[in-house]
Design an enzyme around this catalytic site. Structure first.
Site, mmCIF file in Angstrom:
data_model
loop_
_atom_site.group_PDB
_atom_site.id
_atom_site.type_symbol
_atom_site.label_atom_id
_atom_site.label_comp_id
_atom_site.label_asym_id
_atom_site.label_seq_id
_atom_site.Cartn_x
_atom_site.Cartn_y
_atom_site.Cartn_z
ATOM 1 N N ALA A 1 5.626 -8.342 10.282
ATOM 2 C CA ALA A 1 5.281 -8.731 11.664
ATOM 3 C C ALA A 1 6.154 -9.938 11.993
ATOM 4 C CB ALA A 1 3.795 -9.057 11.768
ATOM 5 N N ALA A 2 7.417 -9.669 12.299
ATOM 6 C CA ALA A 2 8.440 -10.720 12.184
ATOM 7 C C ALA A 2 8.802 -11.424 13.479
ATOM 8 C CB ALA A 2 9.716 -10.117 11.574
ATOM 9 N N ALA A 3 8.485 -10.835 14.638
ATOM 10 C CA ALA A 3 8.955 -11.427 15.899
ATOM 11 C C ALA A 3 8.167 -12.701 16.235
ATOM 12 C CB ALA A 3 8.794 -10.423 17.041
ATOM 13 N N PRO A 4 8.826 -13.709 16.805
ATOM 14 C CA PRO A 4 10.226 -13.757 17.234
ATOM 15 C C PRO A 4 11.232 -14.124 16.138
ATOM 16 C CG PRO A 4 9.121 -15.772 17.887
ATOM 17 C CD PRO A 4 8.068 -14.911 17.235
ATOM 18 N N GLY B 1 10.894 -16.712 13.407
ATOM 19 C CA GLY B 1 10.921 -18.012 12.729
ATOM 20 C C GLY B 1 10.958 -17.835 11.218
ATOM 21 N N LYS B 2 10.013 -17.045 10.714
ATOM 22 C CA LYS B 2 9.937 -16.910 9.255
ATOM 23 C C LYS B 2 11.037 -15.995 8.736
ATOM 24 C CE LYS B 2 5.345 -18.421 9.664
ATOM 25 N NZ LYS B 2 4.457 -18.172 10.790
ATOM 26 N N ARG C 1 9.117 -7.678 21.737
ATOM 27 C CA ARG C 1 9.195 -8.808 20.802
ATOM 28 C C ARG C 1 10.261 -8.547 19.744
ATOM 29 N NH1 ARG C 1 5.239 -12.711 20.744
ATOM 30 N NH2 ARG C 1 5.326 -12.902 18.473
ATOM 31 N N ASP D 1 2.786 -11.944 8.311
ATOM 32 C CA ASP D 1 2.404 -13.090 9.148
ATOM 33 C C ASP D 1 1.566 -12.477 10.265
ATOM 34 O OD1 ASP D 1 2.354 -15.696 10.052
ATOM 35 O OD2 ASP D 1 4.204 -15.491 11.205
ATOM 36 N N CYS E 1 -1.998 -18.347 11.623
ATOM 37 C CA CYS E 1 -1.984 -19.710 12.181
ATOM 38 C C CYS E 1 -3.344 -19.983 12.801
ATOM 39 C CB CYS E 1 -0.846 -19.892 13.181
ATOM 40 S SG CYS E 1 -0.953 -18.813 14.603
HETATM 41 N N1 SAM Z 1 6.404 -14.096 11.904
HETATM 42 C C1 SAM Z 1 6.672 -14.469 13.287
HETATM 43 C C2 SAM Z 1 7.470 -15.740 13.300
HETATM 44 O O1 SAM Z 1 7.431 -16.509 12.345
HETATM 45 O O2 SAM Z 1 8.209 -15.977 14.287
HETATM 46 C C3 SAM Z 1 5.402 -14.565 14.097
HETATM 47 C C4 SAM Z 1 4.566 -13.314 14.032
HETATM 48 S S1 SAM Z 1 3.163 -13.322 15.090
HETATM 49 C C5 SAM Z 1 2.074 -14.385 14.297
HETATM 50 C C6 SAM Z 1 2.434 -11.758 14.785
HETATM 51 C C7 SAM Z 1 3.254 -10.550 15.203
HETATM 52 O O3 SAM Z 1 2.537 -9.387 14.799
HETATM 53 C C8 SAM Z 1 3.495 -10.387 16.694
HETATM 54 O O4 SAM Z 1 4.878 -10.470 16.956
HETATM 55 C C9 SAM Z 1 2.958 -8.993 17.032
HETATM 56 O O5 SAM Z 1 3.818 -8.260 17.906
HETATM 57 C C10 SAM Z 1 2.885 -8.338 15.670
HETATM 58 N N2 SAM Z 1 1.858 -7.289 15.538
HETATM 59 C C11 SAM Z 1 0.745 -7.092 16.238
HETATM 60 N N3 SAM Z 1 0.072 -6.023 15.779
HETATM 61 C C12 SAM Z 1 0.777 -5.520 14.780
HETATM 62 C C13 SAM Z 1 0.628 -4.411 13.936
HETATM 63 N N4 SAM Z 1 -0.431 -3.592 14.023
HETATM 64 N N5 SAM Z 1 1.583 -4.199 13.035
HETATM 65 C C14 SAM Z 1 2.667 -5.017 12.925
HETATM 66 N N6 SAM Z 1 2.869 -6.087 13.708
HETATM 67 C C15 SAM Z 1 1.931 -6.329 14.610
#
Ligand code: SAM
Length: 452
Positions: A100-103, A105-106, A129, A169, A220
């Protein structure tokens, strides 16, 4: 929180009277921490031993507008978010998945710690995203990345248990974002819905991890249901996983086994203390939760090399000969999505059926009789990698005109020119008779400000 924290609550509540922490992480793939620090336009305060490339910034700085940001020399990330990749600690040469990488950072942090060796698969289920993720990884200049936008069960079905490390994440109720973003929709129902979704996605994450591999689960938020609760339920169902003891850097607090909901059938509840909690009143950051889980066994799956057919392109050869001083291995150059030439990573899985945004380093867009070098290529190059570069200092007005999309009058041979800041590629221009046409992507162009 008052109920959970008891005597500690006053200190927690008082932290909300302070400004949110702003952080900057140096892109060590492009520049060393010492070099960046010596020329940094902003005063930098180290975040701590857990991340030598991470710094805190004063609140009033606007680093996102500096050309070094456009050149990918740093990423803006609050200090507790930097703890996650630091704890997962991916190694050069490994296969790592950020589910779950967007945007990004990690993801940018993971690939920097991998020294851009091995493979990072960065995925986000949301298409819009995922495009932001691609843009941020593009600026980072990394080559060994694969960017997808697929649902986790699809990834699990395609790849299987092949990753040395997996980061989930997880989407969460975001309680650690209140100081930064102000209040937003929060309710007990949202917390419980997040916990249910985390439990589902965690199953996919676990099935993508190789035996012996390490999975980091992060949020978070502070709520026990989404943290110790999600991990406790997972461990109760999956005895083949164990929590591993993380390093305890300054300000890193332990998980809270006593907060595990009573109905979770986990016999050894005390192990949940091996989770990490970052609190805004104990650590200079917004707050995070991290659990490191290891899958039992020890099996290193085969790492297939790219099995596609290399593209023989006369247009690319001509461009490379005229423009580049660096060589890209022709046997690894192939097509992605019908019209983009990419340099594939040396080892890479089959991606059939997945929604693919990038596979390795995008080199160029191929038309019938012409080629346009990809913006990502400019960001992976420096001025010494090309035959023609215009290398600006950060405060040159012509550089700011370029970032706004304007052409530049500059004499020299006709052809493609790398526009750079202090040697770091920013974008392309094409010179014809002393005028460099602007190829900085329209979506990234800056609007002029009153200060210029
Ligand atoms: N890791 C990112 C960073 O460090 O920039 C932040 C990730 S954010 C906390 C959680 C992400 O999970 C969102 O971008 C969202 O689109 C994605 N997400 C939501 N539901 C999901 C699912 N069922 N499977 C995978 N990703 C999902």
């Amino acid at each position: 929180m008052a109920h959970l924290l008891g005597a500690e609550y006053d200190a927690f509540a008082a932290s909300y009277a302070q400004a949110a922490q702003v952080g900057l992480r140096i892109n060590t793939l492009k520049i060393s921490t010492a070099d960046f620090s010596s020329k940094s336009p902003f005063p930098l305060t180290p975040v701590g031993d857990y991340e030598p490339a991470g710094f805190r910034l004063a609140d009033e700085e606007r680093p996102g507008r500096h050309p070094y940001h456009a050149a990918g020399l740093f990423y803006l990330q609050e200090p507790s978010a930097m703890a996650v990749a630091a704890l997962l600690d991916p190694q050069p040469g490994e296969w790592v998945l950020d589910l779950a990488a967007a945007p990004g950072g990690k993801a940018t942090h993971l690939i920097a710690r991998m020294h851009d060796q091995g493979l990072l698969v960065a995925n986000d289920v949301s298409r819009s995203r995922a495009r932001d993720l691609a843009e941020n990884l593009e600026r980072w200049g990394a080559r060994h990345t694969l960017i997808t936008s697929s649902a986790p069960p699809q990834l699990a079905a395609r790849f299987g248990p092949v990753f040395d490390r997996v980061l989930l994440d997880a989407p969460c109720s975001g309680e650690g974002m209140f100081r930064k973003q102000g209040g937003f929709a929060w309710s007990d129902e949202i917390v419980l819905a997040c916990a249910r979704r985390q439990t589902t996605v965690l199953q996919s994450a676990a099935s993508l991890l190789r035996p012996g591999g390490i999975l980091a689960y992060a949020t978070c938020t502070f709520s026990p249901e989404e943290n110790e609760g999600t991990i406790g339920r997972f461990l109760a169902e999956r005895p083949g996983f164990r929590l591993i003891d993380p390093p305890r850097f300054a300000g890193f607090a332990a998980g809270r086994p006593e907060w595990l909901p009573a109905d979770v059938p986990l016999p050894d509840r005390a192990q949940l203390a091996r989770c990490t909690r970052l609190w805004p009143h104990l650590f200079a950051g917004e707050g995070h939760f991290v659990a490191l889980l290891q899958k039992e066994g020890d099996e290193r799956p085969l790492r297939p090399t790219w099995s596609g057919r290399p593209t023989q392109s006369a247009l690319w050869r001509a461009f490379a000969q005229e423009t580049l001083r660096v060589k890209f291995e022709e046997g690894r150059i192939g097509m992605v999505n019908g019209r983009f030439l990419h340099l594939f990573p040396p080892t890479t899985p089959d991606t059939t059926g997945l929604y693919l945004l990038r596979h390795g380093l995008p080199l160029a867009e191929l038309g019938k009789n012409h080629l346009i070098p990809h913006h990502a290529l400019a960001l992976a190059l420096t001025a010494v990698d090309v035959n023609q570069a215009i290398d600006f200092t950060p405060d040159d007005p012509l550089l700011h005109a370029y970032l706004q999309g304007q052409p530049i009058a500059h004499s020299g041979p006709d052809g493609w020119v790398l526009i750079a800041v202090d040697g770091y590629g920013l974008g392309w221009g094409k010179r014809v008779s002393g005028l460099v046409k602007n190829h900085y992507p329209r979506g990234l162009r800056r609007t002029p400000t009153l200060q210029g």
